[in-house]
Design a protein around this motif. Structure first.
Motif, PDB file in Angstrom:
ATOM      1  N   VAL A 145       0.813  -1.488   0.094  1.00 33.51           N
ATOM      2  CA  VAL A 145      -0.292  -0.400  -0.001  1.00 33.51           C
ATOM      3  C   VAL A 145       0.937   1.810  -0.078  1.00 33.51           C
ATOM      4  O   VAL A 145       0.185   2.509  -0.213  1.00 33.51           O
ATOM      5  CB  VAL A 145      -0.805   0.175   1.141  1.00 33.51           C
ATOM      6  CG1 VAL A 145      -1.689  -0.997   1.040  1.00 33.51           C
ATOM      7  CG2 VAL A 145      -0.104   0.145   2.554  1.00 33.51           C
ATOM      8  N   HIS A 146       2.198   1.289   0.100  1.00 36.74           N
ATOM      9  CA  HIS A 146       2.411   2.422   0.128  1.00 36.74           C
ATOM     10  C   HIS A 146       3.299   2.910  -1.460  1.00 36.74           C
ATOM     11  O   HIS A 146       3.784   3.916  -1.144  1.00 36.74           O
ATOM     12  CB  HIS A 146       4.406   2.068   0.952  1.00 36.74           C
ATOM     13  CG  HIS A 146       3.699   2.084   2.553  1.00 36.74           C
ATOM     14  ND1 HIS A 146       3.022   3.050   2.941  1.00 36.74           N
ATOM     15  CD2 HIS A 146       3.780   0.799   2.703  1.00 36.74           C
ATOM     16  CE1 HIS A 146       2.534   2.969   4.386  1.00 36.74           C
ATOM     17  NE2 HIS A 146       2.903   0.973   4.295  1.00 36.74           N
ATOM     18  N   THR A 147       3.726   1.671  -2.348  1.00 36.92           N
ATOM     19  CA  THR A 147       4.002   1.672  -3.359  1.00 36.92           C
ATOM     20  C   THR A 147       2.797   3.097  -4.214  1.00 36.92           C
ATOM     21  O   THR A 147       1.759   2.440  -4.793  1.00 36.92           O
ATOM     22  CB  THR A 147       4.094   1.423  -4.249  1.00 36.92           C
ATOM     23  OG1 THR A 147       5.222   0.229  -3.455  1.00 36.92           O
ATOM     24  CG2 THR A 147       4.837   1.266  -5.768  1.00 36.92           C
ATOM     25  N   PRO A 148       3.176   3.946  -5.013  1.00 33.71           N
ATOM     26  CA  PRO A 148       2.181   4.763  -5.373  1.00 33.71           C
ATOM     27  C   PRO A 148       1.892   3.763  -6.519  1.00 33.71           C
ATOM     28  O   PRO A 148       2.626   3.200  -7.454  1.00 33.71           O
ATOM     29  CB  PRO A 148       2.937   5.646  -5.863  1.00 33.71           C
ATOM     30  CG  PRO A 148       4.078   5.956  -5.096  1.00 33.71           C
ATOM     31  CD  PRO A 148       4.430   5.066  -4.301  1.00 33.71           C
ATOM     32  N   GLY A 149       0.298   4.346  -7.105  1.00 31.97           N
ATOM     33  CA  GLY A 149      -0.450   3.359  -7.614  1.00 31.97           C
ATOM     34  C   GLY A 149      -0.270   1.854  -8.142  1.00 31.97           C
ATOM     35  O   GLY A 149      -1.397   1.014  -8.417  1.00 31.97           O
ATOM     36  N   ARG A 150      -0.306   1.663  -6.548  1.00 30.02           N
ATOM     37  CA  ARG A 150      -0.242   0.269  -6.525  1.00 30.02           C
ATOM     38  C   ARG A 150      -1.608  -1.061  -6.041  1.00 30.02           C
ATOM     39  O   ARG A 150      -2.181  -1.885  -6.220  1.00 30.02           O
ATOM     40  CB  ARG A 150       0.523  -0.989  -5.496  1.00 30.02           C
ATOM     41  CG  ARG A 150       2.141  -0.419  -5.898  1.00 30.02           C
ATOM     42  CD  ARG A 150       2.393  -0.970  -7.034  1.00 30.02           C
ATOM     43  NE  ARG A 150       2.346  -2.555  -6.747  1.00 30.02           N
ATOM     44  CZ  ARG A 150       3.017  -3.264  -7.463  1.00 30.02           C
ATOM     45  NH1 ARG A 150       2.579  -3.206  -9.285  1.00 30.02           N
ATOM     46  NH2 ARG A 150       3.112  -4.527  -7.614  1.00 30.02           N
ATOM     47  N   ILE A 151      -2.446  -0.029  -5.059  1.00 28.94           N
ATOM     48  CA  ILE A 151      -3.778  -0.138  -4.874  1.00 28.94           C
ATOM     49  C   ILE A 151      -4.629   0.139  -5.951  1.00 28.94           C
ATOM     50  O   ILE A 151      -4.445   0.613  -6.448  1.00 28.94           O
ATOM     51  CB  ILE A 151      -4.246   0.888  -3.677  1.00 28.94           C
ATOM     52  CG1 ILE A 151      -3.130   0.587  -2.355  1.00 28.94           C
ATOM     53  CG2 ILE A 151      -5.548   0.449  -3.497  1.00 28.94           C
ATOM     54  CD1 ILE A 151      -3.580   1.162  -1.398  1.00 28.94           C
ATOM     55  N   SER A 152      -5.594  -1.016  -6.110  1.00 24.20           N
ATOM     56  CA  SER A 152      -6.550  -1.209  -6.738  1.00 24.20           C
ATOM     57  C   SER A 152      -7.984  -0.471  -6.821  1.00 24.20           C
ATOM     58  O   SER A 152      -7.787  -1.021  -5.682  1.00 24.20           O
ATOM     59  CB  SER A 152      -6.272  -2.354  -7.790  1.00 24.20           C
ATOM     60  OG  SER A 152      -6.959  -3.290  -7.205  1.00 24.20           O
ATOM     61  N   TRP A 153      -8.795   0.193  -7.397  1.00 24.86           N
ATOM     62  CA  TRP A 153     -10.062   0.177  -7.153  1.00 24.86           C
ATOM     63  C   TRP A 153     -10.948   0.465  -7.667  1.00 24.86           C
ATOM     64  O   TRP A 153     -11.007   0.066  -9.328  1.00 24.86           O
ATOM     65  CB  TRP A 153      -9.563   2.090  -6.708  1.00 24.86           C
ATOM     66  CG  TRP A 153      -8.490   2.924  -6.363  1.00 24.86           C
ATOM     67  CD1 TRP A 153      -7.201   2.881  -7.104  1.00 24.86           C
ATOM     68  CD2 TRP A 153      -8.363   3.284  -4.393  1.00 24.86           C
ATOM     69  NE1 TRP A 153      -6.765   3.308  -5.961  1.00 24.86           N
ATOM     70  CE2 TRP A 153      -7.058   3.671  -5.100  1.00 24.86           C
ATOM     71  CE3 TRP A 153      -9.492   3.448  -3.598  1.00 24.86           C
ATOM     72  CZ2 TRP A 153      -6.682   3.956  -3.461  1.00 24.86           C
ATOM     73  CZ3 TRP A 153      -9.385   3.871  -2.782  1.00 24.86           C
ATOM     74  CH2 TRP A 153      -7.534   4.109  -2.091  1.00 24.86           C
ATOM     75  N   SER A 154     -12.219  -0.481  -7.250  1.00 21.73           N
ATOM     76  CA  SER A 154     -13.674  -0.851  -7.742  1.00 21.73           C
ATOM     77  C   SER A 154     -14.410  -0.539  -6.501  1.00 21.73           C
ATOM     78  O   SER A 154     -14.603   0.088  -6.279  1.00 21.73           O
ATOM     79  CB  SER A 154     -13.342  -2.429  -7.515  1.00 21.73           C
ATOM     80  OG  SER A 154     -11.757  -3.401  -8.660  1.00 21.73           O
ATOM     81  N   GLY A 155     -15.174  -0.807  -7.948  1.00 24.33           N
ATOM     82  CA  GLY A 155     -17.277  -0.588  -7.409  1.00 24.33           C
ATOM     83  C   GLY A 155     -18.375  -0.875  -8.501  1.00 24.33           C
ATOM     84  O   GLY A 155     -17.412  -1.104  -9.695  1.00 24.33           O
ATOM     85  N   HIS A 156     -19.265  -0.688  -8.132  1.00 18.09           N
ATOM     86  CA  HIS A 156     -20.244  -1.186  -8.813  1.00 18.09           C
ATOM     87  C   HIS A 156     -21.835  -0.254  -8.392  1.00 18.09           C
ATOM     88  O   HIS A 156     -22.026   0.127  -7.351  1.00 18.09           O
ATOM     89  CB  HIS A 156     -21.154  -2.875  -8.050  1.00 18.09           C
ATOM     90  CG  HIS A 156     -21.957  -3.454  -8.484  1.00 18.09           C
ATOM     91  ND1 HIS A 156     -23.935  -3.470  -7.618  1.00 18.09           N
ATOM     92  CD2 HIS A 156     -22.499  -3.262  -9.583  1.00 18.09           C
ATOM     93  CE1 HIS A 156     -24.136  -3.659  -8.394  1.00 18.09           C
ATOM     94  NE2 HIS A 156     -24.315  -3.800 -10.103  1.00 18.09           N
TER      95      HIS A 156
END
Length: 515
Positions: A250-261
């Motif tokens: 979670v610290h590396t930029p751009g590594r968390i993916s974001w999703s939703g419905h």
């Protein structure tokens, strides 16, 4: 098989198909323990709540079951009935009907508070995804999709939004305290200034919550103490959260993916744009940011052009507020000069949302390289991935299709909701792979590659190439081109959705029931 299982109208969930068992833990953290990247939109919201799905070790002994319907179950069941239109009096009666009470026995195939498995990735950390629920959703309502992703090596965070979009949400400010109730807030779906303001207010809460959850993830990985008011062990310390120390990427930029419905997908679009384009120095005076973290905030470092996003049945109306029109006309971060383009974006549509032409055209505009253009043509970047599973329903993107297959089949003509979720899982996992995120191989079962004698071709192991091909030979999985029908896009999607279908529920009814 027992007689009870034959009579059960709400069948249990099948085991997840990935190589890992899945654990889960509930989290509720006082907001006072977390640095807020933006001002609090609603001071009465004193905690932030979410469920974590994660790859886990095999338990030494059997664990208590995790029920799909949260506690207090009767209150949640009544809240769902009121969300569907029942009066408070009628819902109080119906929630005791045996046919509905059977939901109380439906369990999720996860292990409560199991030990986190050591990550086999190169950096020894698990990839992380945050998934935002839609109207009528909760942190449990997408358990099968999120658990399936977790079984392939993703730690998935499912927020419980307190914006009035869930049938019911409870705020517990301290362990054992009497919870405060936040019930569903009914808002008209007509696109009026009053409705736009109300949806903007909901998005302010949602974006603020996601910012706080991001801060919680950073603290969890750093091993910093956090009060989890739902912890079953030592609530005054980190409790079950201690196992996540030094395990989350979670610290590396751009590594968390974001999703939703649905509304959650709109939340994701609003989040990544709000963060990426803040501060809004070049915005017109009419622009009113819903979330504007400082450039020094942690989330401003996390969301980059390389952040993968997954949008299931994106409901575009909340993005069309006149106060945020300037932001809506800007491209997603992935189209920045140093970005990967549409390779970082996947949109998946149910039949109803595919046939909802004005929302479809607005979606194409939203995920295009330049939403301000009248003709949405791919100029210099890779096009985003856009698919729809044939004979699927809006409910097929959540647990409801599996829990009520007879309803989705009879009312919405949806077939095999479990397969729809398997296709979604395959596609999302492959997008993660193509963006450099390590996840487990897609299972043989999900890839549908085994022959009648059980033989599996070697080529089917590893990258799931077929699922993202325009004609990959995946039955009932149709690829769309965002440049199709560009002339109609300019007319239909420039400012608003057609009044007849301005919300997901109307799309479900008009696009499925009436066909």
């Amino acid at each position: 098989m027992s007689l009870f299982s034959h009579l059960n109208p709400a069948p249990s969930f099948a085991p997840y198909s990935g190589p890992y068992q899945v654990g889960t833990t509930d989290v509720e953290i006082p907001v006072a323990e977390l640095p807020s990247p933006s001002p609090t939109p609603k001071p009465s919201l004193s905690t932030v709540s979410f469920r974590i799905f994660y790859p886990c070790e095999n338990p030494a002994k059997s664990a208590k079951p995790v029920y799909w319907l949260p506690d207090p179950q009767q209150e949640y069941l009544g809240a769902y009935l009121r969300f569907l239109g029942a009066s408070r009096r009628l819902s109080g009666f119906l929630r005791n009907v045996p046919f509905l009470r059977i939901l109380s026995y439906t369990t999720i195939p996860v292990i409560r508070n199991a030990n986190l498995l050591q990550a086999p990735t190169k950096n020894k950390k698990w990839p992380v995804m945050v998934f935002s629920h839609g109207l009528g959703g909760t942190k449990n309502a997408y358990s099968h999709l999120l658990g399936s992703l977790s079984s392939h090596g993703v730690v998935v965070i499912a927020p419980d939004h307190r914006d009035g979009s869930a049938p019911l949400s409870l705020i517990r400010e301290a362990p054992g305290s009497t919870p405060r109730h936040i019930e569903y807030k009914s808002i008209s779906h007509r696109q009026t200034p009053e409705v736009e303001e109300a949806r903007d207010d909901q998005l302010k809460v949602r974006l603020w919550e996601l910012g706080l959850i991001h801060e919680a993830l950073l603290k969890m990985d750093r091993g910093e103490p956090l009060l989890n008011t739902l912890a079953e062990k030592s609530p005054e310390t980190m409790g079950d959260l201690a196992m996540f120390k030094s395990t989350l990427d979670v610290h590396t930029p751009g590594r968390i993916s974001w999703s939703g419905h649905s509304f959650g997908a709109a939340t994701v679009v609003q989040l990544v744009k709000s963060v990426f384009y803040a501060p809004s120095k070049h915005a017109p005076s009419s622009y009113r940011p819903l979330f504007e973290p400082s450039t020094s905030s942690q989330i401003a470092h996390q969301i980059t052009p390389h952040s993968p996003i997954s949008l299931l049945d994106l409901w575009c109306m909340p993005l069309l507020s006149k106060s945020t029109r300037w932001l809506n006309m800007l491209p997603l971060p992935c189209y920045a000069p140093n970005g990967p383009g549409g390779r970082a974006v996947i949109a998946i549509l149910s039949d109803a949302f595919f046939k909802w032409s004005s929302n479809l055209n607005q979606l194409k505009r939203t995920i295009s390289e330049d939403p301000s253009l009248d003709h949405l043509l791919v100029k210099s970047h890779t096009a985003p991935y856009v698919f729809y599973p044939v004979s699927s329903a809006h409910l097929s993107q959540s647990d409801f299709g599996i829990l009520f297959p007879w309803l989705t089949r009879k009312a919405f003509k949806a077939e095999d909701p479990a397969r729809t979720l398997r296709l979604n899982t395959r596609a999302i996992l492959e997008v993660l792979r193509r963006n450099g995120i390590e996840v487990a191989d897609t299972s043989v079962i999900d890839m549908e590659e085994a022959t009648s004698d059980g033989h599996v071709p070697v080529a089917s192991i590893g990258q799931d190439e077929k699922i993202l091909k325009r004609d990959g030979g995946v039955a009932g999985w149709v690829a769309l081109n965002i440049g199709d029908d560009s002339g109609s896009i300019a007319k239909e999607a420039a400012n608003e959705l057609t009044p007849q279908t301005a919300d997901p529920m109307e799309a479900v009814v008009q696009g499925e029931v009436s066909r």
